[in-house]
Write a protein that holds these residues in place. Sequence first.
Motif, PDB file in Angstrom:
ATOM      1  N   GLY A  95       0.829  -1.199   0.000  1.00  0.00           N
ATOM      2  CA  GLY A  95       0.000   0.000   0.000  1.00  0.00           C
ATOM      3  C   GLY A  95       0.857   1.241   0.000  1.00  0.00           C
TER       4      GLY A  95
ATOM      5  N   GLU B 132       0.080   5.457   0.068  1.00  0.00           N
ATOM      6  CA  GLU B 132      -0.973   6.470   0.146  1.00  0.00           C
ATOM      7  C   GLU B 132      -0.362   7.827   0.452  1.00  0.00           C
ATOM      8  OE1 GLU B 132      -5.047   7.540   2.634  1.00  0.00           O
ATOM      9  OE2 GLU B 132      -4.213   5.514   2.713  1.00  0.00           O
ATOM     10  N   SER B 133      -0.758   8.824  -0.317  1.00  0.00           N
ATOM     11  CA  SER B 133      -0.300  10.188  -0.128  1.00  0.00           C
ATOM     12  C   SER B 133      -1.491  11.064   0.237  1.00  0.00           C
ATOM     13  CB  SER B 133       0.385  10.700  -1.400  1.00  0.00           C
ATOM     14  OG  SER B 133       0.939  11.983  -1.185  1.00  0.00           O
TER      15      SER B 133
ATOM     16  N   PHE C  63       4.672   9.469   0.404  1.00  0.00           N
ATOM     17  CA  PHE C  63       3.713   8.459   0.857  1.00  0.00           C
ATOM     18  C   PHE C  63       3.696   8.389   2.372  1.00  0.00           C
ATOM     19  CE2 PHE C  63       5.066   6.919  -3.398  1.00  0.00           C
ATOM     20  CZ  PHE C  63       3.854   7.098  -4.039  1.00  0.00           C
TER      21      PHE C  63
ATOM     22  N   ARG D 152       1.079   8.771   4.370  1.00  0.00           N
ATOM     23  CA  ARG D 152      -0.089   8.121   4.959  1.00  0.00           C
ATOM     24  C   ARG D 152       0.149   6.622   5.117  1.00  0.00           C
ATOM     25  NH1 ARG D 152      -5.307  10.459   5.166  1.00  0.00           N
ATOM     26  NH2 ARG D 152      -5.070  12.706   5.259  1.00  0.00           N
TER      27      ARG D 152
ATOM     28  N   ASN E  61       1.691   2.339   8.327  1.00  0.00           N
ATOM     29  CA  ASN E  61       0.345   1.872   8.017  1.00  0.00           C
ATOM     30  C   ASN E  61      -0.656   2.490   8.986  1.00  0.00           C
ATOM     31  OD1 ASN E  61      -1.719   0.429   6.833  1.00  0.00           O
ATOM     32  ND2 ASN E  61      -0.857  -1.586   7.263  1.00  0.00           N
TER      33      ASN E  61
END
Length: 312
Positions: A6, A8-9, A39, A41, A60
């Motif tokens: 995974g 996520e930004s 990234f 997040r 995470n």
Amino acid sequence: MAALFGLESMVSLKTGDSSTPNSSGATVSGNPAVSNVTFRRAAYVGMKSESYGSVMLGRNYTATAMPQLVNANGLPNNAVNTGLVTLTAAQGINNDYWNSNMVRYDSPVFSGFNFALQYVFGEDPQNNSAGSGYGGLLSYTSGPFKVVGTYNKDKGAANAANSANPRADVGKSIDWWMVSGSYDVGQFRLSAAYDQVKNDDGRTATLKGGAANNVWIDSKMWTVGGNYAITPQFRLGAQYGEVKETWTDTKSKQTVLSAHYAFSKRTNAYFTMTHTSNGNAPILPIYGNPQTNVSVPNHSVNAFVLGMVHRF
């Protein structure tokens, strides 16, 4: 077995900036909040199996905070950023929305039960426990009912406000726990939650349970919420919560009203308004970039947001 990852930004809808604000990292000493990272997040890898569950390594979402924010949320469209995030952020639990250096295990569901465990490694070369932490979740689902309980301990986080001496908090820790319940079926959703943050060692002269947002505050919180589908496309919801700062015994209160209209399966519009009446532990009126929000201790704040979501 299957491999997974995974990334996520985030981006500020107000300015387009992707470098601020910080994303949480549990503590200041040994495992700091993450900023200026693309990234920030999420950035993890892992493996999963229907029979054995999943193991994820890296940065995470935590197993203890995020499931609670979803289950305790009564507003439509999973609008956790106002009504739940605002309340828990006032206590400092937003430091545990994400953690770096985390090993997380999520179990399969057994007769309605599932659990999760997490361990966070510290990065202080002088003290391996500073910035480390652990926590767990136990959840039970039966038809429309769901109950979630979590516990979390963060080491080296008790006096995170002490920027002049960032190592002053090494060896101290905070503990927090939360219980939430929800009933979700058809046109109705009801939810409630209660938590407690214990931070005796982190009390300061200005606020005996911490100081300002993003710092652990010795406190208790409760909230109730719900929404109802007036038509299949149109839902109205409300959430109410209180944060009690336990040293001076002041309360901060927030009322949230929200409307959600679905134009199609992929596009919806929403309107949310809040009224916040703060004590010593101020609640943000709408959660987001701290530089563009106003949280004033012992004052009231009103806010609203209007937006649209499209899923590509």
